[in-house]
Design an enzyme around this catalytic site. Sequence first.
Site, PDB file in Angstrom:
ATOM      1  N   ASN A 120       0.813  -1.334   0.081  1.00  0.00           N
ATOM      2  CA  ASN A 120       0.012   0.179   0.227  1.00  0.00           C
ATOM      3  C   ASN A 120       0.744   1.157   0.079  1.00  0.00           C
ATOM      4  O   ASN A 120       0.454   2.449   0.272  1.00  0.00           O
ATOM      5  CB  ASN A 120      -0.736  -0.230   1.079  1.00  0.00           C
ATOM      6  CG  ASN A 120      -1.865  -0.971   0.967  1.00  0.00           C
ATOM      7  OD1 ASN A 120      -2.759  -0.999   0.265  1.00  0.00           O
ATOM      8  ND2 ASN A 120      -2.245  -2.004   2.058  1.00  0.00           N
TER       9      ASN A 120
ATOM     10  N   ASP B  99       9.658  -6.839   1.908  1.00  0.00           N
ATOM     11  CA  ASP B  99       9.696  -6.247   3.246  1.00  0.00           C
ATOM     12  C   ASP B  99      11.096  -5.776   3.470  1.00  0.00           C
ATOM     13  O   ASP B  99      11.933  -6.353   2.875  1.00  0.00           O
ATOM     14  CB  ASP B  99       9.368  -7.498   4.250  1.00  0.00           C
ATOM     15  CG  ASP B  99       9.089  -6.701   5.600  1.00  0.00           C
ATOM     16  OD1 ASP B  99       7.832  -6.274   5.450  1.00  0.00           O
ATOM     17  OD2 ASP B  99       9.609  -6.879   6.558  1.00  0.00           O
TER      18      ASP B  99
ATOM     19  N   GLY C 111      10.509   7.404   4.758  1.00  0.00           N
ATOM     20  CA  GLY C 111      11.228   6.676   5.945  1.00  0.00           C
ATOM     21  C   GLY C 111      12.397   7.183   6.400  1.00  0.00           C
ATOM     22  O   GLY C 111      12.484   8.350   6.587  1.00  0.00           O
ATOM     23  N   TYR C 112      13.566   6.385   6.383  1.00  0.00           N
ATOM     24  CA  TYR C 112      14.658   6.598   7.042  1.00  0.00           C
ATOM     25  C   TYR C 112      15.563   7.555   5.889  1.00  0.00           C
ATOM     26  O   TYR C 112      16.770   7.834   6.169  1.00  0.00           O
ATOM     27  CB  TYR C 112      15.468   5.566   7.662  1.00  0.00           C
ATOM     28  CG  TYR C 112      14.875   5.149   8.760  1.00  0.00           C
ATOM     29  CD1 TYR C 112      14.836   5.458  10.029  1.00  0.00           C
ATOM     30  CD2 TYR C 112      13.787   4.076   8.621  1.00  0.00           C
ATOM     31  CE1 TYR C 112      14.193   4.846  11.140  1.00  0.00           C
ATOM     32  CE2 TYR C 112      13.347   3.323   9.656  1.00  0.00           C
ATOM     33  CZ  TYR C 112      13.457   3.579  10.957  1.00  0.00           C
ATOM     34  OH  TYR C 112      12.646   3.256  11.832  1.00  0.00           O
ATOM     35  N   ASP C 113      15.235   7.710   4.531  1.00  0.00           N
ATOM     36  CA  ASP C 113      15.961   8.496   3.511  1.00  0.00           C
ATOM     37  C   ASP C 113      16.557   9.570   3.852  1.00  0.00           C
ATOM     38  O   ASP C 113      17.993   9.461   3.581  1.00  0.00           O
ATOM     39  CB  ASP C 113      15.021   8.632   2.248  1.00  0.00           C
ATOM     40  CG  ASP C 113      14.564   7.424   1.512  1.00  0.00           C
ATOM     41  OD1 ASP C 113      15.695   6.328   1.940  1.00  0.00           O
ATOM     42  OD2 ASP C 113      13.820   7.475   0.556  1.00  0.00           O
TER      43      ASP C 113
ATOM     44  N   HIS D 211      18.414  -0.876  -2.158  1.00  0.00           N
ATOM     45  CA  HIS D 211      18.036  -2.279  -1.861  1.00  0.00           C
ATOM     46  C   HIS D 211      16.965  -2.786  -2.475  1.00  0.00           C
ATOM     47  O   HIS D 211      17.214  -3.768  -3.078  1.00  0.00           O
ATOM     48  CB  HIS D 211      17.873  -2.408  -0.337  1.00  0.00           C
ATOM     49  CG  HIS D 211      16.867  -1.338   0.290  1.00  0.00           C
ATOM     50  ND1 HIS D 211      17.111   0.055  -0.336  1.00  0.00           N
ATOM     51  CD2 HIS D 211      15.860  -1.497   1.042  1.00  0.00           C
ATOM     52  CE1 HIS D 211      16.041   0.590   0.311  1.00  0.00           C
ATOM     53  NE2 HIS D 211      15.152  -0.153   1.000  1.00  0.00           N
TER      54      HIS D 211
ATOM     55  N   HIS E 165       5.182   5.159  -2.676  1.00  0.00           N
ATOM     56  CA  HIS E 165       6.539   5.326  -2.886  1.00  0.00           C
ATOM     57  C   HIS E 165       7.073   4.012  -3.392  1.00  0.00           C
ATOM     58  O   HIS E 165       7.818   4.303  -4.521  1.00  0.00           O
ATOM     59  CB  HIS E 165       7.396   5.833  -1.796  1.00  0.00           C
ATOM     60  CG  HIS E 165       6.880   7.055  -1.209  1.00  0.00           C
ATOM     61  ND1 HIS E 165       7.484   8.324  -1.851  1.00  0.00           N
ATOM     62  CD2 HIS E 165       6.128   7.459  -0.250  1.00  0.00           C
ATOM     63  CE1 HIS E 165       7.001   9.504  -1.067  1.00  0.00           C
ATOM     64  NE2 HIS E 165       6.361   8.853  -0.142  1.00  0.00           N
ATOM     65  N   LYS E 166       6.833   3.030  -2.951  1.00  0.00           N
ATOM     66  CA  LYS E 166       7.541   1.811  -3.615  1.00  0.00           C
ATOM     67  C   LYS E 166       6.780   1.417  -4.813  1.00  0.00           C
ATOM     68  O   LYS E 166       7.575   0.876  -5.718  1.00  0.00           O
ATOM     69  CB  LYS E 166       7.176   0.779  -2.456  1.00  0.00           C
ATOM     70  CG  LYS E 166       7.883   0.799  -1.330  1.00  0.00           C
ATOM     71  CD  LYS E 166       7.494  -0.499  -0.253  1.00  0.00           C
ATOM     72  CE  LYS E 166       8.218  -0.488   0.959  1.00  0.00           C
ATOM     73  NZ  LYS E 166       7.949  -1.831   1.708  1.00  0.00           N
TER      74      LYS E 166
HETATM   75  P1  IMP Z   1       8.387  -2.171   4.677  1.00  0.00           P
HETATM   76  O1  IMP Z   1       8.014  -3.255   5.888  1.00  0.00           O
HETATM   77  O2  IMP Z   1       8.638  -2.874   3.641  1.00  0.00           O
HETATM   78  O3  IMP Z   1       7.249  -1.196   4.422  1.00  0.00           O
HETATM   79  O4  IMP Z   1       9.350  -1.310   5.670  1.00  0.00           O
HETATM   80  C1  IMP Z   1       9.567  -1.234   6.823  1.00  0.00           C
HETATM   81  C2  IMP Z   1      10.222   0.059   6.988  1.00  0.00           C
HETATM   82  O5  IMP Z   1      11.253   0.480   6.698  1.00  0.00           O
HETATM   83  C3  IMP Z   1       9.437   1.459   6.335  1.00  0.00           C
HETATM   84  O6  IMP Z   1       8.137   1.896   6.913  1.00  0.00           O
HETATM   85  C4  IMP Z   1      10.530   2.373   6.307  1.00  0.00           C
HETATM   86  O7  IMP Z   1      10.461   3.187   7.583  1.00  0.00           O
HETATM   87  C5  IMP Z   1      11.747   1.673   6.053  1.00  0.00           C
HETATM   88  N1  IMP Z   1      12.166   1.400   4.875  1.00  0.00           N
HETATM   89  C6  IMP Z   1      12.414   0.596   4.102  1.00  0.00           C
HETATM   90  N2  IMP Z   1      12.482   0.838   2.829  1.00  0.00           N
HETATM   91  C7  IMP Z   1      13.039   2.189   2.980  1.00  0.00           C
HETATM   92  C8  IMP Z   1      13.587   3.033   2.013  1.00  0.00           C
HETATM   93  O8  IMP Z   1      13.574   2.734   0.666  1.00  0.00           O
HETATM   94  N3  IMP Z   1      13.963   4.156   2.464  1.00  0.00           N
HETATM   95  C9  IMP Z   1      13.876   4.518   3.803  1.00  0.00           C
HETATM   96  N4  IMP Z   1      13.097   3.778   4.546  1.00  0.00           N
HETATM   97  C10 IMP Z   1      12.844   2.615   4.240  1.00  0.00           C
END
Ligand code: IMP
Length: 198
Positions: A8, A68, A153-155, A180, A11-12
Amino acid sequence: MELCFATNNQHKLDEVANRLGQTFKLKTLRDIGCTDELPETSGTIPGNSRQKADYVWTHFGVSCFADDSGLEVDALNGEPGVDSAFYSGSRDSEKNIQKVLNNLAVETNRKARFITVFTLVLQGRDAVPVEHQFKGIVDGRILTEPRGTGGFGYDPIFLPDGHDRTFAEMSIDEKGLISHRAQALAKMIMYLQKQVHG
Ligand code: IMP
């Protein structure tokens, strides 16, 4: 070939749609009528990735993939890791970033990496699903304060090795070459192309 990306996160979706090209038609969860919260309770990144893809396959019967991801910081023993989304207790990127910065306040070892695992579930012969996982890692370090407004996120606090701008200071295309997710996606696309073209 139609493939649903079980996320959901807009950005992804944008990052991945950019790369999948014409051979694969990307479907969203909304396109397949899925409004459910996908399970992420396994306690590991590969496990959560598999749970999400399996859920979509089991409940909607479409070929799909899920990812994930997480940020692993060496000086924090791999935290936030699988808890990256809710590190501060809520899904709030600013608070999550602040918690990482606070925890690293007096730390000189700033080494970290983003990790992604994609799980692909393809409808195989006699509707038997075929499952594969693809991993992507990008090494870098954590800055002492956020920089940039792009990404998510942490970008803003992640400086990838060999670069002088954070992921949040890069365009989506620049991040899409080295992230990644880009690396895991490239592996998955190579696999998919072999399935399609032999
Ligand atoms: P998810 O479970 O794949 O949605 O990732 C978990 C969390 O990791 C996200 O809510 C972000 O806080 C962080 N995260 C994952 N991918 C990225 C990225 O490409 N940039 C920054 N933060 C990321």
